[in-house]
Design a protein around this motif. Structure first.
Motif, PDB file in Angstrom:
ATOM      1  N   MET A 169     -16.505 -62.608 -60.487  1.00  0.00           N
ATOM      2  CA  MET A 169     -16.832 -61.583 -59.517  1.00  0.00           C
ATOM      3  C   MET A 169     -16.397 -62.075 -58.143  1.00  0.00           C
ATOM      4  O   MET A 169     -16.583 -63.223 -57.792  1.00  0.00           O
ATOM      5  N   PHE A 170     -15.818 -61.166 -57.365  1.00  0.00           N
ATOM      6  CA  PHE A 170     -15.351 -61.471 -56.017  1.00  0.00           C
ATOM      7  C   PHE A 170     -15.843 -60.367 -55.093  1.00  0.00           C
ATOM      8  O   PHE A 170     -15.750 -59.181 -55.421  1.00  0.00           O
ATOM      9  N   ALA A 171     -16.370 -60.738 -53.932  1.00  0.00           N
ATOM     10  CA  ALA A 171     -16.863 -59.757 -52.960  1.00  0.00           C
ATOM     11  C   ALA A 171     -15.809 -59.531 -51.882  1.00  0.00           C
ATOM     12  O   ALA A 171     -15.330 -60.476 -51.260  1.00  0.00           O
ATOM     13  N   LEU A 172     -15.441 -58.269 -51.687  1.00  0.00           N
ATOM     14  CA  LEU A 172     -14.476 -57.909 -50.650  1.00  0.00           C
ATOM     15  C   LEU A 172     -15.189 -57.753 -49.309  1.00  0.00           C
ATOM     16  O   LEU A 172     -16.419 -57.648 -49.247  1.00  0.00           O
ATOM     17  N   ASP A 173     -14.406 -57.709 -48.235  1.00  0.00           N
ATOM     18  CA  ASP A 173     -14.985 -57.563 -46.896  1.00  0.00           C
ATOM     19  C   ASP A 173     -15.773 -56.267 -46.736  1.00  0.00           C
ATOM     20  O   ASP A 173     -16.720 -56.207 -45.968  1.00  0.00           O
ATOM     21  N   ASP A 174     -15.386 -55.211 -47.469  1.00  0.00           N
ATOM     22  CA  ASP A 174     -16.107 -53.935 -47.346  1.00  0.00           C
ATOM     23  C   ASP A 174     -17.333 -53.872 -48.256  1.00  0.00           C
ATOM     24  O   ASP A 174     -17.971 -52.845 -48.360  1.00  0.00           O
ATOM     25  N   GLY A 175     -17.652 -54.980 -48.925  1.00  0.00           N
ATOM     26  CA  GLY A 175     -18.827 -55.040 -49.776  1.00  0.00           C
ATOM     27  C   GLY A 175     -18.556 -54.726 -51.231  1.00  0.00           C
ATOM     28  O   GLY A 175     -19.442 -54.854 -52.069  1.00  0.00           O
ATOM     29  N   GLY A 176     -17.345 -54.310 -51.545  1.00  0.00           N
ATOM     30  CA  GLY A 176     -16.998 -54.007 -52.929  1.00  0.00           C
ATOM     31  C   GLY A 176     -16.974 -55.269 -53.782  1.00  0.00           C
ATOM     32  O   GLY A 176     -16.540 -56.326 -53.327  1.00  0.00           O
ATOM     33  N   GLU A 177     -17.479 -55.149 -54.995  1.00  0.00           N
ATOM     34  CA  GLU A 177     -17.454 -56.266 -55.936  1.00  0.00           C
ATOM     35  C   GLU A 177     -16.349 -55.986 -56.947  1.00  0.00           C
ATOM     36  O   GLU A 177     -16.340 -54.940 -57.600  1.00  0.00           O
ATOM     37  N   VAL A 178     -15.421 -56.917 -57.067  1.00  0.00           N
ATOM     38  CA  VAL A 178     -14.242 -56.708 -57.907  1.00  0.00           C
ATOM     39  C   VAL A 178     -14.024 -57.900 -58.823  1.00  0.00           C
ATOM     40  O   VAL A 178     -14.656 -58.952 -58.680  1.00  0.00           O
ATOM     41  N   ASP A 179     -13.094 -57.739 -59.727  1.00  0.00           N
ATOM     42  CA  ASP A 179     -12.689 -58.795 -60.631  1.00  0.00           C
ATOM     43  C   ASP A 179     -12.119 -59.962 -59.831  1.00  0.00           C
ATOM     44  O   ASP A 179     -11.487 -59.777 -58.788  1.00  0.00           O
ATOM     45  N   LEU A 180     -12.307 -61.156 -60.321  1.00  0.00           N
ATOM     46  CA  LEU A 180     -11.825 -62.345 -59.630  1.00  0.00           C
ATOM     47  C   LEU A 180     -10.315 -62.317 -59.445  1.00  0.00           C
ATOM     48  O   LEU A 180      -9.794 -62.839 -58.453  1.00  0.00           O
ATOM     49  N   ASP A 181      -9.579 -61.695 -60.363  1.00  0.00           N
ATOM     50  CA  ASP A 181      -8.124 -61.605 -60.216  1.00  0.00           C
ATOM     51  C   ASP A 181      -7.744 -60.904 -58.920  1.00  0.00           C
ATOM     52  O   ASP A 181      -6.821 -61.330 -58.226  1.00  0.00           O
ATOM     53  N   LEU A 182      -8.437 -59.821 -58.573  1.00  0.00           N
ATOM     54  CA  LEU A 182      -8.137 -59.113 -57.337  1.00  0.00           C
ATOM     55  C   LEU A 182      -8.439 -59.999 -56.128  1.00  0.00           C
ATOM     56  O   LEU A 182      -7.694 -59.993 -55.148  1.00  0.00           O
ATOM     57  N   GLY A 183      -9.493 -60.769 -56.207  1.00  0.00           N
ATOM     58  CA  GLY A 183      -9.791 -61.728 -55.148  1.00  0.00           C
ATOM     59  C   GLY A 183      -8.696 -62.774 -55.009  1.00  0.00           C
ATOM     60  O   GLY A 183      -8.331 -63.166 -53.898  1.00  0.00           O
ATOM     61  N   ASN A 184      -8.145 -63.215 -56.141  1.00  0.00           N
ATOM     62  CA  ASN A 184      -7.033 -64.173 -56.089  1.00  0.00           C
ATOM     63  C   ASN A 184      -5.808 -63.547 -55.437  1.00  0.00           C
ATOM     64  O   ASN A 184      -5.117 -64.201 -54.653  1.00  0.00           O
ATOM     65  N   TYR A 185      -5.523 -62.278 -55.751  1.00  0.00           N
ATOM     66  CA  TYR A 185      -4.395 -61.593 -55.112  1.00  0.00           C
ATOM     67  C   TYR A 185      -4.611 -61.511 -53.610  1.00  0.00           C
ATOM     68  O   TYR A 185      -3.694 -61.726 -52.825  1.00  0.00           O
ATOM     69  N   GLU A 186      -5.844 -61.192 -53.208  1.00  0.00           N
ATOM     70  CA  GLU A 186      -6.145 -61.068 -51.783  1.00  0.00           C
ATOM     71  C   GLU A 186      -5.897 -62.390 -51.065  1.00  0.00           C
ATOM     72  O   GLU A 186      -5.257 -62.427 -50.013  1.00  0.00           O
ATOM     73  N   ARG A 187      -6.369 -63.468 -51.639  1.00  0.00           N
ATOM     74  CA  ARG A 187      -6.181 -64.782 -51.015  1.00  0.00           C
ATOM     75  C   ARG A 187      -4.716 -65.211 -51.042  1.00  0.00           C
ATOM     76  O   ARG A 187      -4.178 -65.693 -50.049  1.00  0.00           O
ATOM     77  N   PHE A 188      -4.050 -65.038 -52.177  1.00  0.00           N
ATOM     78  CA  PHE A 188      -2.667 -65.472 -52.329  1.00  0.00           C
ATOM     79  C   PHE A 188      -1.724 -64.714 -51.396  1.00  0.00           C
ATOM     80  O   PHE A 188      -0.828 -65.288 -50.795  1.00  0.00           O
ATOM     81  N   LEU A 189      -1.936 -63.395 -51.266  1.00  0.00           N
ATOM     82  CA  LEU A 189      -1.070 -62.567 -50.431  1.00  0.00           C
ATOM     83  C   LEU A 189      -1.513 -62.536 -48.968  1.00  0.00           C
ATOM     84  O   LEU A 189      -0.831 -61.949 -48.134  1.00  0.00           O
ATOM     85  N   ASP A 190      -2.674 -63.148 -48.677  1.00  0.00           N
ATOM     86  CA  ASP A 190      -3.222 -63.199 -47.323  1.00  0.00           C
ATOM     87  C   ASP A 190      -3.363 -61.790 -46.730  1.00  0.00           C
ATOM     88  O   ASP A 190      -2.876 -61.492 -45.642  1.00  0.00           O
ATOM     89  N   ILE A 191      -4.036 -60.915 -47.504  1.00  0.00           N
ATOM     90  CA  ILE A 191      -4.301 -59.546 -47.067  1.00  0.00           C
ATOM     91  C   ILE A 191      -5.788 -59.256 -47.239  1.00  0.00           C
ATOM     92  O   ILE A 191      -6.499 -60.013 -47.884  1.00  0.00           O
ATOM     93  N   THR A 192      -6.241 -58.164 -46.665  1.00  0.00           N
ATOM     94  CA  THR A 192      -7.616 -57.725 -46.826  1.00  0.00           C
ATOM     95  C   THR A 192      -7.614 -56.458 -47.669  1.00  0.00           C
ATOM     96  O   THR A 192      -7.063 -55.438 -47.255  1.00  0.00           O
ATOM     97  N   LEU A 193      -8.203 -56.544 -48.843  1.00  0.00           N
ATOM     98  CA  LEU A 193      -8.274 -55.400 -49.741  1.00  0.00           C
ATOM     99  C   LEU A 193      -9.617 -54.690 -49.600  1.00  0.00           C
ATOM    100  O   LEU A 193     -10.581 -55.268 -49.101  1.00  0.00           O
ATOM    101  N   THR A 194      -9.668 -53.434 -50.028  1.00  0.00           N
ATOM    102  CA  THR A 194     -10.914 -52.677 -50.031  1.00  0.00           C
ATOM    103  C   THR A 194     -11.214 -52.241 -51.459  1.00  0.00           C
ATOM    104  O   THR A 194     -10.363 -52.352 -52.348  1.00  0.00           O
ATOM    105  N   CYS A 195     -12.386 -51.710 -51.657  1.00  0.00           N
ATOM    106  CA  CYS A 195     -12.747 -51.254 -53.006  1.00  0.00           C
ATOM    107  C   CYS A 195     -11.882 -50.088 -53.455  1.00  0.00           C
ATOM    108  O   CYS A 195     -11.804 -49.811 -54.650  1.00  0.00           O
ATOM    109  N   ASP A 196     -11.186 -49.403 -52.541  1.00  0.00           N
ATOM    110  CA  ASP A 196     -10.284 -48.311 -52.930  1.00  0.00           C
ATOM    111  C   ASP A 196      -9.074 -48.823 -53.700  1.00  0.00           C
ATOM    112  O   ASP A 196      -8.452 -48.075 -54.451  1.00  0.00           O
TER     113      ASP A 196
END
Length: 102
Positions: A1-28
């Protein structure tokens, strides 16, 4: 589980993409079966299917494609335009059963 800046809880893979690509993702940007099915139910309740039976291959796959298309148009990190590329990870039922349709 990974928590996004907007409070969305997502799969850890999406969190890895966010960190690797150095972007801020939202639950959308996080598409789940529950979200897709809820959107289908909401459309059905509004009468969008004209009392027809909801079909997995037709309606749910189409709703998934529409969600992906909407997600690709979301500007990233405060930029005015959508991203140049979109990384999509498909898994579960959609990935194994219906990938050819997407």
């Amino acid at each position: 589980m990974f928590a996004l800046d907007d409070g969305g809880e997502v799969d850890l893979d999406l969190g890895n993409y966010e960190r690797f690509l150095d972007i801020t993702l939202t639950c959308d940007e996080n598409i789940t079966t529950r979200k897709v099915c809820q959107s289908i139910i909401n459309k059905e309740r509004k009468g969008n299917y004209l009392e027809k039976t909801i079909q997995v291959v037709l309606h749910i796959i189409d709703a998934t494609q529409e969600w992906i298309q909407r997600a690709t148009m979301i500007p990233m990190d405060g930029k005015e335009r959508p991203a140049d590329i979109c990384v999509i990870g498909l898994g579960g039922t959609i990935g194994t059963s219906n990938l050819c349709r997407l």
